[in-house]
Scaffold this active site. Structure first.
Site, PDB file in Angstrom:
ATOM      1  N   ASN A 137      48.381  31.383  37.437  1.00 19.84           N
ATOM      2  CA  ASN A 137      48.044  32.708  36.931  1.00 19.84           C
ATOM      3  C   ASN A 137      49.268  33.537  36.566  1.00 19.84           C
ATOM      4  OD1 ASN A 137      45.437  31.961  37.201  1.00 19.84           O
ATOM      5  ND2 ASN A 137      45.021  33.141  39.056  1.00 19.84           N
ATOM      6  N   ARG A 166      39.586  31.649  30.584  1.00 20.41           N
ATOM      7  CA  ARG A 166      39.559  33.109  30.596  1.00 20.41           C
ATOM      8  C   ARG A 166      40.827  33.702  29.957  1.00 20.41           C
ATOM      9  NH1 ARG A 166      36.136  37.491  31.167  1.00 20.41           N
ATOM     10  NH2 ARG A 166      37.300  39.240  31.964  1.00 20.41           N
ATOM     11  N   CYS A 211      36.228  29.804  34.888  1.00 19.37           N
ATOM     12  CA  CYS A 211      35.348  29.496  36.026  1.00 19.37           C
ATOM     13  C   CYS A 211      34.161  30.461  36.055  1.00 19.37           C
ATOM     14  CB  CYS A 211      36.132  29.608  37.328  1.00 19.37           C
ATOM     15  SG  CYS A 211      37.250  28.222  37.563  1.00 19.37           S
ATOM     16  N   ARG A 243      32.047  38.542  34.480  1.00 18.16           N
ATOM     17  CA  ARG A 243      33.373  38.597  33.859  1.00 18.16           C
ATOM     18  C   ARG A 243      33.350  39.158  32.425  1.00 18.16           C
ATOM     19  NH1 ARG A 243      36.821  33.323  35.443  1.00 18.16           N
ATOM     20  NH2 ARG A 243      38.463  34.861  35.707  1.00 18.16           N
ATOM     21  N   LEU A 267      37.026  46.047  29.435  1.00 16.68           N
ATOM     22  CA  LEU A 267      38.303  46.722  29.685  1.00 16.68           C
ATOM     23  C   LEU A 267      39.396  46.217  28.750  1.00 16.68           C
ATOM     24  CD1 LEU A 267      38.175  46.645  33.598  1.00 16.68           C
ATOM     25  CD2 LEU A 267      37.707  48.598  32.119  1.00 16.68           C
ATOM     26  N   ASP A 319      40.858  34.506  45.314  1.00 11.47           N
ATOM     27  CA  ASP A 319      41.114  33.086  45.033  1.00 11.47           C
ATOM     28  C   ASP A 319      41.245  32.248  46.305  1.00 11.47           C
ATOM     29  OD1 ASP A 319      41.020  33.740  42.410  1.00 11.47           O
ATOM     30  OD2 ASP A 319      43.145  33.494  41.996  1.00 11.47           O
ATOM     31  N   ILE A 347      35.067  40.909  44.751  1.00 15.73           N
ATOM     32  CA  ILE A 347      35.597  40.953  43.379  1.00 15.73           C
ATOM     33  C   ILE A 347      34.623  40.310  42.395  1.00 15.73           C
ATOM     34  CG2 ILE A 347      37.567  40.367  41.887  1.00 15.73           C
ATOM     35  CD1 ILE A 347      38.359  42.194  44.221  1.00 15.73           C
TER      36      ILE A 347
HETATM   37  C1  EPZ Z   1      42.322  36.813  37.201  1.00 19.96           C
HETATM   38  O1  EPZ Z   1      41.074  36.763  36.517  1.00 19.96           O
HETATM   39  C2  EPZ Z   1      42.614  35.390  37.655  1.00 19.96           C
HETATM   40  N1  EPZ Z   1      42.659  34.513  36.504  1.00 19.96           N
HETATM   41  C3  EPZ Z   1      41.543  34.924  38.635  1.00 19.96           C
HETATM   42  O2  EPZ Z   1      41.889  33.644  39.112  1.00 19.96           O
HETATM   43  C4  EPZ Z   1      41.510  35.880  39.821  1.00 19.96           C
HETATM   44  O3  EPZ Z   1      40.460  35.507  40.675  1.00 19.96           O
HETATM   45  C5  EPZ Z   1      41.283  37.315  39.312  1.00 19.96           C
HETATM   46  O4  EPZ Z   1      42.287  37.671  38.327  1.00 19.96           O
HETATM   47  C6  EPZ Z   1      41.343  38.354  40.433  1.00 19.96           C
HETATM   48  O5  EPZ Z   1      42.566  38.271  41.092  1.00 19.96           O
HETATM   49  C7  EPZ Z   1      43.751  34.411  35.785  1.00 19.96           C
HETATM   50  O6  EPZ Z   1      44.763  35.055  36.029  1.00 19.96           O
HETATM   51  C8  EPZ Z   1      43.745  33.429  34.687  1.00 19.96           C
HETATM   52  P1  EPZ Z   1      39.944  40.542  36.718  1.00 19.96           P
HETATM   53  P2  EPZ Z   1      40.589  37.996  35.631  1.00 19.96           P
HETATM   54  O7  EPZ Z   1      39.917  41.008  35.314  1.00 19.96           O
HETATM   55  O8  EPZ Z   1      41.773  38.613  34.976  1.00 19.96           O
HETATM   56  C9  EPZ Z   1      35.757  42.761  36.318  1.00 19.96           C
HETATM   57  C10 EPZ Z   1      41.551  31.343  39.530  1.00 19.96           C
HETATM   58  O9  EPZ Z   1      40.793  30.677  40.269  1.00 19.96           O
HETATM   59  N2  EPZ Z   1      36.114  43.012  34.893  1.00 19.96           N
HETATM   60  O10 EPZ Z   1      40.970  41.120  37.633  1.00 19.96           O
HETATM   61  O11 EPZ Z   1      39.489  37.518  34.805  1.00 19.96           O
HETATM   62  C11 EPZ Z   1      35.483  41.291  36.612  1.00 19.96           C
HETATM   63  O12 EPZ Z   1      34.166  40.920  36.276  1.00 19.96           O
HETATM   64  C12 EPZ Z   1      41.036  32.537  38.747  1.00 19.96           C
HETATM   65  O13 EPZ Z   1      42.734  31.063  39.348  1.00 19.96           O
HETATM   66  C13 EPZ Z   1      35.346  43.892  34.159  1.00 19.96           C
HETATM   67  O14 EPZ Z   1      34.364  44.468  34.650  1.00 19.96           O
HETATM   68  O15 EPZ Z   1      40.044  38.968  36.764  1.00 19.96           O
HETATM   69  C14 EPZ Z   1      35.774  41.226  38.106  1.00 19.96           C
HETATM   70  O16 EPZ Z   1      34.640  41.654  38.808  1.00 19.96           O
HETATM   71  C15 EPZ Z   1      39.584  32.757  38.877  1.00 19.96           C
HETATM   72  N3  EPZ Z   1      35.678  44.117  32.843  1.00 19.96           N
HETATM   73  C16 EPZ Z   1      36.892  42.246  38.301  1.00 19.96           C
HETATM   74  O17 EPZ Z   1      36.873  43.083  37.122  1.00 19.96           O
HETATM   75  C17 EPZ Z   1      36.761  43.522  32.269  1.00 19.96           C
HETATM   76  O18 EPZ Z   1      37.007  43.760  31.068  1.00 19.96           O
HETATM   77  C18 EPZ Z   1      38.281  41.637  38.428  1.00 19.96           C
HETATM   78  O19 EPZ Z   1      38.510  40.750  37.342  1.00 19.96           O
HETATM   79  C19 EPZ Z   1      37.538  42.642  33.027  1.00 19.96           C
HETATM   80  C20 EPZ Z   1      37.195  42.404  34.350  1.00 19.96           C
END
Ligand code: EPZ
Length: 422
Positions: free
Chosen positions: A26, A95, A119, A124, A128, A307, A329
């Site tokens: 990541n 993603r 995943c 997701r 934002l 994670d 989360i």
């Molecule tokens: C990143 O995903 C990581 N992936 C994820 O790791 C990790 O679990 C996650 O951050 C949280 O730490 C990568 O870096 C490639 P978020 P991301 O946007 O960026 C909501 C792994 O196993 N949200 O911080 O997709 C979302 O639904 C992966 O390595 C919105 O509502 O996570 C979630 O509930 C899986 N609108 C929360 O925010 C948006 O536009 C956090 O998601 C974006 C997100």
């Protein structure tokens, strides 16, 4: 005949020995996306050779980059990476594909992508991501399964994220680099991957003579506010720019600190041996580990990372007593529980809380990884189980773990990767 890919684990063998920790998926992916902001060659040293990195490499190639590996170092020459469209066959698999939007827009004023996959652990959405691009002056439309964005020129602006999002923060940072004027992002995620991106971009900028962004980013990131002063060149200057993980600093990463605190509370003995030449070692003795956790809740930084939730569940299933986990989360990240139950664990999901009645004997059987960290959790459970466990769907595990079979076998486990047919 169906092709299968599975990891076969012979459980019940105590682990001991030493392994080298791989680079972070990541952290690598946004840095690869950042290479698009340059018209020169960027080098990621010690880059993990995992399928998500290979996919990001493929996308960059599709956009016109030349890429090659020298051992563990990944070279990205983005001199001609002027493509502006990521087809669904790529975006739908990962993603992180979506964070290329900001970089493409900054570089070429246009960007198009299919919706990002990755995943399946919750809805997701990408609202934002779209919001921050709009805030910086892009017109964004969603239709026909595609997200299309264009701009005359991105312009720095102030943005308040309503929710902490790692990906949307990365999106904002990448888009802001080539925007005109200053961008201020409030309510940012500040996971270590954001920190590293904020360290690397100014370094790259400085080496190519575009230094403006550096200082303000670093000063404020801890207060969840990033101020990014724009570079004044169209794209960063050409020239080889490389970045290498500074290993000694890596040990202060919050995940490691937190993991350590957690291990200590479990009476593991975790000890750092400082040695700058090798980047430090963490020595762990899990011999006396073993009491349940009343409630473990996942949180954004600096809370317990989502994670690690499934791997923690697998460990808690082996510890006598009742433990509870609340995933805060992602709304659908308990899939592994039913596979752990198939192995003999007793886990019930009630009102969004996983209740684990630990200490039941685990027995090897055939299970299926449905996503990356859940797959890793099954490997952990298999190591603790009696008999042989066959873990199908290991393509998910390969997205994030480079040598999981080799590493755990080096520690005394017995893991074999099998690509066969049924
Ligand atoms: C990143 O995903 C990581 N992936 C994820 O790791 C990790 O679990 C996650 O951050 C949280 O730490 C990568 O870096 C490639 P978020 P991301 O946007 O960026 C909501 C792994 O196993 N949200 O911080 O997709 C979302 O639904 C992966 O390595 C919105 O509502 O996570 C979630 O509930 C899986 N609108 C929360 O925010 C948006 O536009 C956090 O998601 C974006 C997100």
């Amino acid at each position: 005949m169906n092709e299968i890919d599975e990891i076969i684990v012979t459980g019940g063998r105590p682990l001991h020995g030493s392994v080298r920790i791989q680079g972070s998926k990541n952290a690598a992916l946004p840095v690869m996306a950042a290479a698009l902001l340059s018209t020169g060659t960027s080098v990621l040293r010690g880059c993990p050779r995992i399928s998500d990195v290979y996919l990001m490499e493929k996308i960059l190639k599709y956009l016109g980059a030349e890429t090659w590996w020298e051992g563990q170092d990944l070279y990205l020459d983005c001199s001609h990476a002027d493509g502006t469209m990521i087809p669904e066959c790529y975006s739908g698999k990962m993603r992180s594909s979506v964070i290329l939007m900001g970089a493409m827009l900054g570089r070429s004023k246009k960007a198009q992508t299919g919706y990002p996959g990755g995943c399946v652990i919750g809805k997701r959405p990408v609202d934002l991501h779209i919001q921050v691009l709009r805030r910086l002056g892009a017109a964004v439309v969603e239709n026909g399964g595609m997200i299309r964005a264009s701009c005359g020129k991105l312009r720095g602006a102030e943005m308040f994220f309503q929710k902490r999002s790692v990906g949307a923060t990365e999106q904002g940072i990448l888009a802001a680099v080539l925007a005109e004027g200053k961008t201020v992002l409030n309510g940012c995620a500040c996971e270590p991957e954001i920190y590293w991106l904020c360290i690397i971009l100014p370094e790259w900028g400085q080496r190519s003579g575009s230094v403006k962004m550096a200082v303000s980013v670093l000063k404020e990131w801890r207060s969840l506010k990033l101020a990014i002063a724009a570079f004044h060149q169209t794209v960063l200057s050409p020239g080889p720019i490389s970045w290498q993980r500074r290993q000694p600093e890596e040990r202060s990463s919050w995940k490691i600190r937190l993991w350590r605190k957690w291990m200590e509370s479990w009476t593991y003995i975790g000890k750092w041996v400082d040695n700058a030449a090798v980047g430090g070692k963490l020595i762990v003795n899990g011999k006396n580990a073993g009491f349940p956790l009343e409630l473990l809740e996942t949180e954004v930084y600096p809370g317990f990372p989502t994670d690690l939730q499934s791997p923690a569940m697998a460990v808690l299933a082996t510890i006598p007593g009742v433990s509870r986990i609340r995933e805060k989360i992602f709304e659908d990240r308990y899939k592994t529980a039913s596979w752990l139950c198939k192995m003999g664990a007793q886990i019930q999901i009630r009102d969004g809380v996983a209740v684990i009645y630990g200490g039941q004997p685990l027995t090897g059987c055939t299970v299926e990884a449905e996503e990356l960290r859940g797959g890793a959790a099954l490997v952990i459970a298999a190591l603790a189980a009696q008999g042989i466990t066959r873990i199908r769907g290991c393509c998910f595990i390969e997205r994030g773990y480079e040598h999981i079979c080799e590493d755990l076998t080096a520690l005394g486990g017995l893991l074999i990767k099998d690509r066969g047919t049924l």
